[in-house]
Design an enzyme around this catalytic site. Structure first.
Site, PDB file in Angstrom:
ATOM      1  N   ASP A   9       0.728  -1.112   0.025  1.00 48.32           N
ATOM      2  CA  ASP A   9      -0.089   0.057  -0.106  1.00 48.32           C
ATOM      3  C   ASP A   9       0.788   1.187  -0.061  1.00 48.32           C
ATOM      4  O   ASP A   9       1.999   1.340   0.340  1.00 48.32           O
ATOM      5  CB  ASP A   9      -1.046  -0.025   1.474  1.00 48.32           C
ATOM      6  CG  ASP A   9      -1.812   1.107   1.205  1.00 48.32           C
ATOM      7  OD1 ASP A   9      -2.244   1.582   0.138  1.00 48.32           O
ATOM      8  OD2 ASP A   9      -2.287   1.562   2.309  1.00 48.32           O
ATOM      9  N   SER A  10       0.250   2.628  -0.178  1.00 52.50           N
ATOM     10  CA  SER A  10       1.096   3.761  -0.323  1.00 52.50           C
ATOM     11  C   SER A  10       1.143   4.053   1.074  1.00 52.50           C
ATOM     12  O   SER A  10       2.228   4.771   1.498  1.00 52.50           O
ATOM     13  CB  SER A  10       0.131   4.675  -1.072  1.00 52.50           C
ATOM     14  OG  SER A  10      -0.910   4.667  -0.407  1.00 52.50           O
ATOM     15  N   CYS A  73      -3.523  -0.809  -2.102  1.00 46.69           N
ATOM     16  CA  CYS A  73      -3.744   0.484  -2.571  1.00 46.69           C
ATOM     17  C   CYS A  73      -4.655   0.374  -3.801  1.00 46.69           C
ATOM     18  O   CYS A  73      -4.352  -0.064  -4.942  1.00 46.69           O
ATOM     19  CB  CYS A  73      -2.307   1.245  -2.949  1.00 46.69           C
ATOM     20  SG  CYS A  73      -2.576   2.704  -3.407  1.00 46.69           S
ATOM     21  N   GLU A 150      -6.116   9.758   8.474  1.00 45.20           N
ATOM     22  CA  GLU A 150      -4.658   9.641   9.026  1.00 45.20           C
ATOM     23  C   GLU A 150      -4.290  10.313  10.461  1.00 45.20           C
ATOM     24  O   GLU A 150      -3.529   9.986  11.170  1.00 45.20           O
ATOM     25  CB  GLU A 150      -3.763  10.531   7.992  1.00 45.20           C
ATOM     26  CG  GLU A 150      -3.589   9.649   6.562  1.00 45.20           C
ATOM     27  CD  GLU A 150      -2.373   8.545   6.618  1.00 45.20           C
ATOM     28  OE1 GLU A 150      -1.592   8.979   7.097  1.00 45.20           O
ATOM     29  OE2 GLU A 150      -2.530   7.376   6.246  1.00 45.20           O
ATOM     30  N   CYS A 188     -11.341   3.002  -1.367  1.00 44.16           N
ATOM     31  CA  CYS A 188      -9.774   3.316  -0.733  1.00 44.16           C
ATOM     32  C   CYS A 188      -9.459   2.642   0.327  1.00 44.16           C
ATOM     33  O   CYS A 188     -10.448   2.409   1.080  1.00 44.16           O
ATOM     34  CB  CYS A 188     -10.025   4.975  -0.674  1.00 44.16           C
ATOM     35  SG  CYS A 188      -8.647   5.459   0.424  1.00 44.16           S
TER      36      CYS A 188
HETATM   37  N1  DGL Z   1      -4.013   3.788  -0.265  1.00 41.73           N
HETATM   38  C1  DGL Z   1      -4.696   4.790  -1.241  1.00 41.73           C
HETATM   39  C2  DGL Z   1      -5.917   4.149  -1.900  1.00 41.73           C
HETATM   40  O1  DGL Z   1      -6.552   3.162  -1.509  1.00 41.73           O
HETATM   41  C3  DGL Z   1      -5.141   5.978  -0.175  1.00 41.73           C
HETATM   42  C4  DGL Z   1      -3.805   6.745   0.185  1.00 41.73           C
HETATM   43  C5  DGL Z   1      -3.317   7.474  -0.489  1.00 41.73           C
HETATM   44  O2  DGL Z   1      -3.760   8.559  -1.387  1.00 41.73           O
HETATM   45  O3  DGL Z   1      -1.936   6.993  -1.047  1.00 41.73           O
HETATM   46  O4  DGL Z   1      -6.358   4.628  -2.691  1.00 41.73           O
END
Ligand code: DGL
Length: 275
Positions: A9-10, A73, A150, A188
């Protein structure tokens, strides 16, 4: 040897996907990478997201020995799945198709709503995946929601109000287009933590789809057969089945990650993926 699934994930929001996976595949080793130094992906270009995601996938495969990858992600799944598949030789699963399939199973009217980051919405990946399932999808970017999660504000009145405004706008757009949506996809990683507030804000009877749960189901179907059923026993082994890596802010990851995972994340290891 127990197989390793890499989960990417990001940030640490993808721990919601890991939580759903670990509940279904308790015998598997997981290596989770959160690219926290470069979060958010949701406001970046396809080219940048693809570069970051490919580097992250390579770390999980080459350095952690992942035999399967789950791209938790939504933004990376929407914009960089091809780039990730080109960068590694192991099977890769994104969250968009499973989310659309779950919406298909839930919707009676055939009209669905999707909320996600800016980049995911602009890619129209969910709309395309829903169309392939015979659904009409209306997508909306909700960029304020990731920072609120967050911040840990998952049950603050301000968060409930922001959700109410976004969903009112989305429902008004759907009505103006003559759609009759009965299903909302949480597109998301962070939104499952807002599920109680979201469920309170949607019209009565609307079904809420968590793409984390849908992706975990799909992973079990896709990878389950290839996973040796060697069970690890006892607490000692249990502690060994998850390693978490982050590219920045390991303290914040350790502090907030448990909310997403629903249990302590343990010691998070810092990695440097370069620029
Ligand atoms: N992990 C991203 C998603 O599911 C959300 C957080 C980001 O914008 O990096 O789209």
């Amino acid at each position: 040897m127990t197989p390793t699934i890499g989960v990417f994930d990001s940030g640490f929001g993808g721990l919601t996907v890991l939580r759903a996976l670990a509940a279904r595949l308790p015998q598997v080793r997981f290596a989770f990478l959160g690219d926290t130094a470069r979060l958010p992906y949701g406001s970046k270009s396809r080219r940048t997201i693809a570069r970051y995601a490919a580097q992250s996938a390579q770390f999980l495969v080459r350095e952690q020995g992942a035999e399967f990858l789950v791209i938790a992600c939504n933004t990376a799944s929407a914009l960089a799945l091809d780039a990730i598949q080109d960068a590694v030789t192991v099977p890769v699963l994104g969250v968009i198709e499973p989310g659309a399939s779950a919406a298909r199973a839930a919707s009676r009217s055939g009209d669905v709503l999707v909320i996600a980051t800016d980049a995911t919405v602009q890619s129209h990946a969910y709309a395309a995946a829903c169309r392939a399932q015979g659904l009409r999808a209306l997508e909306k970017a909700c960029p304020l929601l990731v920072p609120l999660v967050e911040e840990g504000w998952t049950d603050q009145p301000v968060t409930a109000e922001v959700i109410r405004i976004y969903l009112n706008e989305l429902n008004a757009e759907a009505a103006a287009l003559g759609l009759n949506p009965d299903t909302l996809v949480l597109g998301c990683t962070h939104y499952p933590l807002l599920r109680p507030l979201i469920e309170r804000a949607v019209p009565a009877g609307m079904r809420v789809i968590d793409s984390a749960e849908a992706a975990a189901e799909a992973a079990v179907r896709q990878f389950g057969g290839g996973i040796a059923l060697e069970r690890t026993a006892g607490q000692e082994a249990r502690n060994g089945v998850l390693r978490c890596f982050a590219t920045d802010s390991v303290e914040k990851f350790e502090r907030l990650g448990s909310r997403f995972l629903d249990r302590p994340v343990g010691k998070v290891e810092l990695v440097d993926l370069g620029g």
